[in-house]
Design a protein around this motif. Structure first.
Motif, PDB file in Angstrom:
ATOM      1  N   ALA A   1       0.834  -1.212   0.000  1.00 56.72           N
ATOM      2  CA  ALA A   1       0.000   0.000   0.000  1.00 56.72           C
ATOM      3  C   ALA A   1       0.866   1.258   0.000  1.00 56.72           C
ATOM      4  O   ALA A   1       0.568   2.228  -0.716  1.00 56.72           O
ATOM      5  N   ALA A   2       1.939   1.248   0.782  1.00 57.40           N
ATOM      6  CA  ALA A   2       2.809   2.427   0.862  1.00 57.40           C
ATOM      7  C   ALA A   2       3.487   2.708  -0.478  1.00 57.40           C
ATOM      8  O   ALA A   2       3.512   3.851  -0.939  1.00 57.40           O
ATOM      9  N   PHE A   3       4.020   1.666  -1.116  1.00 55.93           N
ATOM     10  CA  PHE A   3       4.699   1.878  -2.393  1.00 55.93           C
ATOM     11  C   PHE A   3       3.713   2.253  -3.494  1.00 55.93           C
ATOM     12  O   PHE A   3       4.005   3.118  -4.326  1.00 55.93           O
ATOM     13  N   GLN A   4       2.531   1.643  -3.497  1.00 57.12           N
ATOM     14  CA  GLN A   4       1.528   2.018  -4.495  1.00 57.12           C
ATOM     15  C   GLN A   4       1.084   3.465  -4.308  1.00 57.12           C
ATOM     16  O   GLN A   4       0.819   4.157  -5.292  1.00 57.12           O
ATOM     17  N   SER A   5       1.015   3.935  -3.082  1.00 55.23           N
ATOM     18  CA  SER A   5       0.606   5.320  -2.847  1.00 55.23           C
ATOM     19  C   SER A   5       1.606   6.314  -3.431  1.00 55.23           C
ATOM     20  O   SER A   5       1.264   7.463  -3.680  1.00 55.23           O
ATOM     21  N   GLU A   6       2.825   5.836  -3.680  1.00 57.03           N
ATOM     22  CA  GLU A   6       3.857   6.680  -4.297  1.00 57.03           C
ATOM     23  C   GLU A   6       3.966   6.432  -5.802  1.00 57.03           C
ATOM     24  O   GLU A   6       4.877   6.933  -6.448  1.00 57.03           O
ATOM     25  N   GLY A   7       3.050   5.613  -6.348  1.00 54.69           N
ATOM     26  CA  GLY A   7       3.010   5.387  -7.788  1.00 54.69           C
ATOM     27  C   GLY A   7       3.795   4.181  -8.273  1.00 54.69           C
ATOM     28  O   GLY A   7       3.868   3.941  -9.477  1.00 54.69           O
ATOM     29  N   ALA A   8       4.389   3.406  -7.375  1.00 53.97           N
ATOM     30  CA  ALA A   8       5.182   2.240  -7.774  1.00 53.97           C
ATOM     31  C   ALA A   8       4.296   1.114  -8.289  1.00 53.97           C
ATOM     32  O   ALA A   8       3.139   0.979  -7.891  1.00 53.97           O
ATOM     33  N   LEU A   9       4.864   0.299  -9.172  1.00 49.10           N
ATOM     34  CA  LEU A   9       4.250  -0.944  -9.618  1.00 49.10           C
ATOM     35  C   LEU A   9       4.858  -2.027  -8.730  1.00 49.10           C
ATOM     36  O   LEU A   9       6.081  -2.129  -8.637  1.00 49.10           O
ATOM     37  N   THR A  10       4.034  -2.822  -8.074  1.00 44.13           N
ATOM     38  CA  THR A  10       4.565  -3.765  -7.091  1.00 44.13           C
ATOM     39  C   THR A  10       4.288  -5.208  -7.483  1.00 44.13           C
ATOM     40  O   THR A  10       3.318  -5.513  -8.181  1.00 44.13           O
ATOM     41  N   TRP A  11       5.144  -6.081  -7.012  1.00 38.78           N
ATOM     42  CA  TRP A  11       4.986  -7.527  -7.114  1.00 38.78           C
ATOM     43  C   TRP A  11       5.326  -8.070  -5.743  1.00 38.78           C
ATOM     44  O   TRP A  11       6.340  -7.680  -5.153  1.00 38.78           O
ATOM     45  N   LEU A  12       4.499  -8.958  -5.213  1.00 39.40           N
ATOM     46  CA  LEU A  12       4.689  -9.496  -3.874  1.00 39.40           C
ATOM     47  C   LEU A  12       5.146 -10.943  -3.945  1.00 39.40           C
ATOM     48  O   LEU A  12       4.616 -11.722  -4.733  1.00 39.40           O
ATOM     49  N   ALA A  13       6.108 -11.295  -3.095  1.00 39.19           N
ATOM     50  CA  ALA A  13       6.596 -12.674  -3.011  1.00 39.19           C
ATOM     51  C   ALA A  13       6.772 -13.027  -1.542  1.00 39.19           C
ATOM     52  O   ALA A  13       7.135 -12.179  -0.731  1.00 39.19           O
ATOM     53  N   MET A  14       6.498 -14.302  -1.220  1.00 39.20           N
ATOM     54  CA  MET A  14       6.589 -14.725   0.175  1.00 39.20           C
ATOM     55  C   MET A  14       7.758 -15.664   0.455  1.00 39.20           C
ATOM     56  O   MET A  14       7.889 -16.154   1.565  1.00 39.20           O
ATOM     57  N   ASP A  15       8.613 -15.917  -0.546  1.00 41.82           N
ATOM     58  CA  ASP A  15       9.788 -16.747  -0.276  1.00 41.82           C
ATOM     59  C   ASP A  15      10.940 -16.342  -1.191  1.00 41.82           C
ATOM     60  O   ASP A  15      10.753 -15.664  -2.199  1.00 41.82           O
ATOM     61  N   GLY A  16      12.132 -16.753  -0.813  1.00 38.34           N
ATOM     62  CA  GLY A  16      13.330 -16.371  -1.543  1.00 38.34           C
ATOM     63  C   GLY A  16      13.419 -16.953  -2.931  1.00 38.34           C
ATOM     64  O   GLY A  16      13.966 -16.321  -3.847  1.00 38.34           O
ATOM     65  N   ASN A  17      12.896 -18.148  -3.137  1.00 40.50           N
ATOM     66  CA  ASN A  17      12.931 -18.759  -4.469  1.00 40.50           C
ATOM     67  C   ASN A  17      12.120 -17.950  -5.473  1.00 40.50           C
ATOM     68  O   ASN A  17      12.557 -17.731  -6.602  1.00 40.50           O
ATOM     69  N   GLU A  18      10.935 -17.525  -5.060  1.00 40.39           N
ATOM     70  CA  GLU A  18      10.120 -16.709  -5.962  1.00 40.39           C
ATOM     71  C   GLU A  18      10.801 -15.380  -6.263  1.00 40.39           C
ATOM     72  O   GLU A  18      10.768 -14.892  -7.389  1.00 40.39           O
ATOM     73  N   ALA A  19      11.451 -14.794  -5.266  1.00 41.21           N
ATOM     74  CA  ALA A  19      12.168 -13.530  -5.475  1.00 41.21           C
ATOM     75  C   ALA A  19      13.238 -13.686  -6.551  1.00 41.21           C
ATOM     76  O   ALA A  19      13.350 -12.851  -7.454  1.00 41.21           O
ATOM     77  N   VAL A  20      14.007 -14.760  -6.465  1.00 36.98           N
ATOM     78  CA  VAL A  20      15.055 -15.009  -7.458  1.00 36.98           C
ATOM     79  C   VAL A  20      14.428 -15.226  -8.835  1.00 36.98           C
ATOM     80  O   VAL A  20      14.918 -14.692  -9.838  1.00 36.98           O
ATOM     81  N   ASP A  21      13.332 -15.975  -8.909  1.00 32.15           N
ATOM     82  CA  ASP A  21      12.660 -16.218 -10.187  1.00 32.15           C
ATOM     83  C   ASP A  21      12.165 -14.918 -10.824  1.00 32.15           C
ATOM     84  O   ASP A  21      12.354 -14.696 -12.022  1.00 32.15           O
ATOM     85  N   VAL A  22      11.524 -14.073 -10.034  1.00 38.89           N
ATOM     86  CA  VAL A  22      11.014 -12.802 -10.563  1.00 38.89           C
ATOM     87  C   VAL A  22      12.170 -11.959 -11.083  1.00 38.89           C
ATOM     88  O   VAL A  22      12.087 -11.379 -12.174  1.00 38.89           O
ATOM     89  N   CYS A  23      13.262 -11.906 -10.330  1.00 39.21           N
ATOM     90  CA  CYS A  23      14.410 -11.097 -10.746  1.00 39.21           C
ATOM     91  C   CYS A  23      15.081 -11.649 -11.999  1.00 39.21           C
ATOM     92  O   CYS A  23      15.647 -10.889 -12.778  1.00 39.21           O
ATOM     93  N   SER A  24      14.987 -12.938 -12.210  1.00 38.27           N
ATOM     94  CA  SER A  24      15.563 -13.553 -13.409  1.00 38.27           C
ATOM     95  C   SER A  24      14.672 -13.355 -14.628  1.00 38.27           C
ATOM     96  O   SER A  24      15.161 -13.094 -15.721  1.00 38.27           O
ATOM     97  N   ASP A  25      13.352 -13.486 -14.433  1.00 33.74           N
ATOM     98  CA  ASP A  25      12.403 -13.442 -15.545  1.00 33.74           C
ATOM     99  C   ASP A  25      12.133 -12.038 -16.072  1.00 33.74           C
ATOM    100  O   ASP A  25      12.122 -11.815 -17.279  1.00 33.74           O
ATOM    101  N   ASP A  26      11.866 -11.113 -15.194  1.00 36.42           N
ATOM    102  CA  ASP A  26      11.459  -9.758 -15.576  1.00 36.42           C
ATOM    103  C   ASP A  26      11.867  -8.831 -14.429  1.00 36.42           C
ATOM    104  O   ASP A  26      11.061  -8.504 -13.571  1.00 36.42           O
ATOM    105  N   PRO A  27      13.134  -8.438 -14.376  1.00 37.83           N
ATOM    106  CA  PRO A  27      13.694  -7.791 -13.187  1.00 37.83           C
ATOM    107  C   PRO A  27      12.980  -6.511 -12.755  1.00 37.83           C
ATOM    108  O   PRO A  27      12.582  -5.701 -13.587  1.00 37.83           O
ATOM    109  N   PRO A  28      12.856  -6.355 -11.447  1.00 36.81           N
ATOM    110  CA  PRO A  28      12.326  -5.113 -10.895  1.00 36.81           C
ATOM    111  C   PRO A  28      13.432  -4.053 -10.866  1.00 36.81           C
ATOM    112  O   PRO A  28      14.599  -4.357 -11.133  1.00 36.81           O
TER     113      PRO A  28
END
Length: 183
Positions: free
Chosen positions: A37-64
């Protein structure tokens, strides 16, 4: 508050993180929702992940552009995720947010290339200020053309959120336009 032309999101000035892609990684749903909510209020596009494996996958596929990373995560610890995420010259900005106050942990995170290290509970305004400063210092991000999961298109966000939450809610995509994440 009733929506009027003066107070709708469309009429607000762009946030200081307008269209910045922020991956938020934490295994605590309340922390994810608050940071989202805080980042969206500043106009950011967000993606949420609940574990380290998903974080690595997101950064590999379409980096933030930015990763907000908890240290203690299921699947792959924040340190192991950080090592993979920061392993390239064009890696995203990474801020580790943790309840662990140990100097040894901070020194290790810094040796892996973390851009910021903050102790929970983190005042949201301080986190947003730090991210905005780092993004401003880094300058504009060059992105390849083509399909991306990072969007503020509500229809795409709902599809991405449904696909990610179908496996038990490990993550979701949220656009920068809706205060409630568009879900």
């Amino acid at each position: 508050m009733r929506e009027t032309p003066e107070n709708t999101r469309a009429n607000l000035p762009p946030g200081r993180l307008e269209d910045v892609r922020v991956l938020i990684v934490d295994d605590d749903r309340d922390v994810l929702d608050t940071f989202d909510a805080a980042f969206q209020s500043e106009g950011a596009l967000t993606w949420l992940a609940m574990d380290g494996n998903e974080a690595v996958d997101v950064c590999s596929d379409d980096p933030p552009d930015v990763v907000i990373l908890d240290m203690m995560l299921p699947g792959r610890s924040g340190f192991l995720a950080l090592e993979k995420i920061k392993g390239k010259s064009d890696s995203p900005i990474v801020i580790m947010v943790t309840a662990n106050e140990g100097r040894r942990h901070q020194a290790y995170a810094e040796s892996l290339g973390v851009d910021g290290y903050m102790i929970k509970p983190v005042p949201l305004e301080r986190l947003l200020d730090r991210v905005a400063t780092l993004v401003r210092e880094r300058g504009p991000v060059q992105r390849a053309e083509g399909a991306s999961k990072w969007t503020d298109d509500d229809e795409t966000n709902e599809t991405d959120a449904d696909a990610n939450s179908s496996d038990g809610g490990d993550g979701e995509s949220s656009g920068g336009g809706d205060a409630d994440g568009g879900d």
